[in-house]
Structures are given as structure tokens and as C-alpha cells.
Enzyme design. Structure first.
Site, short mmCIF file in Angstrom:
data_model
loop_
_atom_site.label_atom_id
_atom_site.label_comp_id
_atom_site.label_asym_id
_atom_site.label_seq_id
_atom_site.Cartn_x
_atom_site.Cartn_y
_atom_site.Cartn_z
N SER A 1 37.87 84.09 21.62
CA SER A 1 37.10 85.33 21.61
C SER A 1 37.93 86.47 21.01
CB SER A 1 36.62 85.64 23.02
OG SER A 1 35.63 86.64 23.02
N ASP B 1 26.46 79.87 21.94
CA ASP B 1 27.25 81.04 22.31
C ASP B 1 26.38 82.31 22.23
OD1 ASP B 1 29.18 83.08 22.57
OD2 ASP B 1 30.70 81.85 21.60
N HIS C 1 29.95 80.31 25.22
CA HIS C 1 31.24 80.93 24.91
C HIS C 1 32.40 80.22 25.59
CE1 HIS C 1 33.26 84.17 22.95
NE2 HIS C 1 33.70 84.76 24.06
#
Length: 274
Positions: free
Chosen positions: A98, A227, A255
Site C-alpha cells: 500500500s 481491492d 487489499h
């Protein structure tokens, strides 16, 4: 073992190192708003396969110091450079999830890939405002991305626990137990509220478009098809812009692919690193 590394005056960051001096090093950079413990299950297994796992708590997160300033991608990438040089690491796989993936991209561009032999981008926040929207990142999607981060920033300053609950609700596409959700929520609570907000500003505002063309190491893009935090289109954009990159989709993951498809993730990461 864990220890602290000074990255600037009065700022130390925490580093967890499974086996100093032994094994192929993988330097993990956690995502927003977590810390190195998000990779617990990789740290449990990868050392058995001969890998040295090194986890960094970015400034403001986990056990690291919480300065008022220093949350731009440039500063965070510079912190990573100091960790690498202090530990005298060589032939590193830099693995970022991320926001950690965004910082890894900036590190490769800003520091010319210093000591990094491979790059693993895991659900990376590869945000770009480039005008060519051929891969589906239309102008309205850019605005939507910015609006969502505006709401998160505001909520961080007014009810951070509730904000983290909301992030947790969209983080995973597959079922996770209530106990796991509670533990995961606790990782976010450990962070500084100010650092959480300032890094959310960086996530919203920083543009990685020009950085991607400066990456010249083998790059694996690991991304969940479901995601909802960093849409799969981010993976496609990164794949298009990073020369020679390999896109590795995770059909059943959101995610949190590092946990949702745990065995596949470890298998694919090891295969990529070699």
C-alpha cells in the site's frame, strides 16, 4: 531482534530483524496506518526458507518516534536509505504494501535503486495523475480517490477508532475472524494520530507517475483483484509504466492479499525473489 536506528536528530525508527547477517534480505515497508507486525505470518515462515526478514516501523507508526514533521514520500524514502546503509544491506528485495509500496517506488527513483536488486509491490498505492487514462484511471476516478482520502483525513482528527473500523471493513474481501479484526485494528491504533493524518495527505497528493520510469530492477506487482482501497487498475498502471514488471493477480483477495491468500502470496513472493 529489534533495535532503533537514528534517521535524523531526535528521530529514531524501530527495526525488527529476524536473523542479522544471515539469509537473503527482504526489507518490508508496511502500509498505512499499520506497522511491521502486519507481516507477522511472513516473518513466521520465510526465515525457514533462508530469507532474512527486516521490518521497519515508519516514523509515526508502531514503536518508532512520532515527530511533528517528515511524512512526505521523500523523507520516508530517505529514512529507508538510512536503514539500508546502517545495516549495510546488499542485494535487497524491497517489499512495500500500500503506502509502503508507494514509498518503495519513490525510494527506487530518488536513490537510484541503491542496494536493491528486486522490488515487490504489494497492493501498492501507485497513484498517478498522468493525463493518459488508457488503463481506466479516468479523471472522475482520480477525484473519487481524492474525496475518499479527504474523508479519512477528517475522520482521523475527529474519531480515529471509528475511521479505522471503516478501513478494516473494506480491507479484506474474504472472511477473517473477529479476533483477527480486533488484532488488526490494534495495529492502526498504535500509530500516532498526527502521522496517520499526514501520511493520508501524502497518499492523496503525491504523484508517482514520473518515478515509475526510473525503476530498473525486476519488479513483481502483487495485487488483489477485489481491492477496494487501491483498485486493481493501480496494478495495471504500474505494470504499464514499470519496464519489464510482472503482474501477479490474486483473484480472491482485496487489499489484504498477504493474509487472504497467505500460502499463494508466500509461494509467489519466494518464486519472484528466487
Amino acid at each position: 531482534m529489534g533495535y532503533y536506528i537514528t534517521v535524523e536528530r531526535n528521530v529514531k525508527i524501530f527495526v525488527e530483524d529476524t536473523d542479522p547477517g544471515h539469509g537473503k534480505p527482504i526489507l518490508f515497508i508496511h502500509g498505512w496506518p499499520l506497522n511491521h507486525k502486519m507481516f507477522e505470518y511472513q516473518f513466521d515462515q520465510l526465515p525457514k526458507m533462508g530469507y532474512r526478514c527486516i521490518g521497519v516501523d515508519l516514523r509515526g507508526f508502531g514503536k518508532s518516534d512520532r515527530p511533528w514533521k517528515g511524512y512526505s514520500y521523500n523523507r520516508l524514502a530517505d529514512d529507508i536509505r538510512i536503514v539500508i546503509d546502517t545495516l549495510r544491506l546488499e542485494d535487497i528485495t524491497l517489499a512495500g504494501h500500500s503506502m509502503g509500496g508507494a514509498i518503495a517506488i519513490r525510494y527506487l527513483a530518488r536513490h537510484a535503486g541503491h542496494k536493491v536488486s528486486k522490488l515487490a509491490l504489494i497492493g501498492a498505492a501507485g497513484f498517478t495523475r498522468y493525463p493518459e487514462y488508457s488503463y481506466g484511471l479516468a479523471k472522475e476516478e482520480v477525484k473519487r480517490w481524492e474525496r475518499s482520502w479527504n474523508k479519512l483525513i477528517e475522520a482521523t482528527y475527529t474519531d480515529r477508532p471509528k475511521m479505522l473500523d471503516g478501513v478494516g471493513d473494506i480491507f479484506f474481501a474474504r472472511y477473517v475472524t473477529g479476533s483477527f479484526k480486533e488484532w488488526f485494528h490494534g495495529l492502526g491504533i498504535e500509530a500516532s494520530g498526527h502521522a496517520t493524518a499526514k501520511c493520508a495527505v501524502s497518499l492523496r497528493d503525491e504523484d508517482l507517475g514520473s518515478d515509475m520510469s526510473k525503476i530498473h530492477v525486476p519488479t513483481g506487482i502483487f495485487h488483489g483483484k477485489q481491492d477496494r482501497v487501491c483498485p486493481f487498475v493501480f496494478a495495471e498502471l504500474m505494470h504499464a509504466r514499470i519496464r519489464g514488471s510482472k503482474l501477479i493477480p490474486f483473484k480472491y483477495s482485496g487489499h489484504g492479499l498477504f493474509y487472504e491468500e497467505l500460502e499463494k502470496f508466500s509461494r509467489e513472493l519466494v518464486r519472484f525473489i528466487g
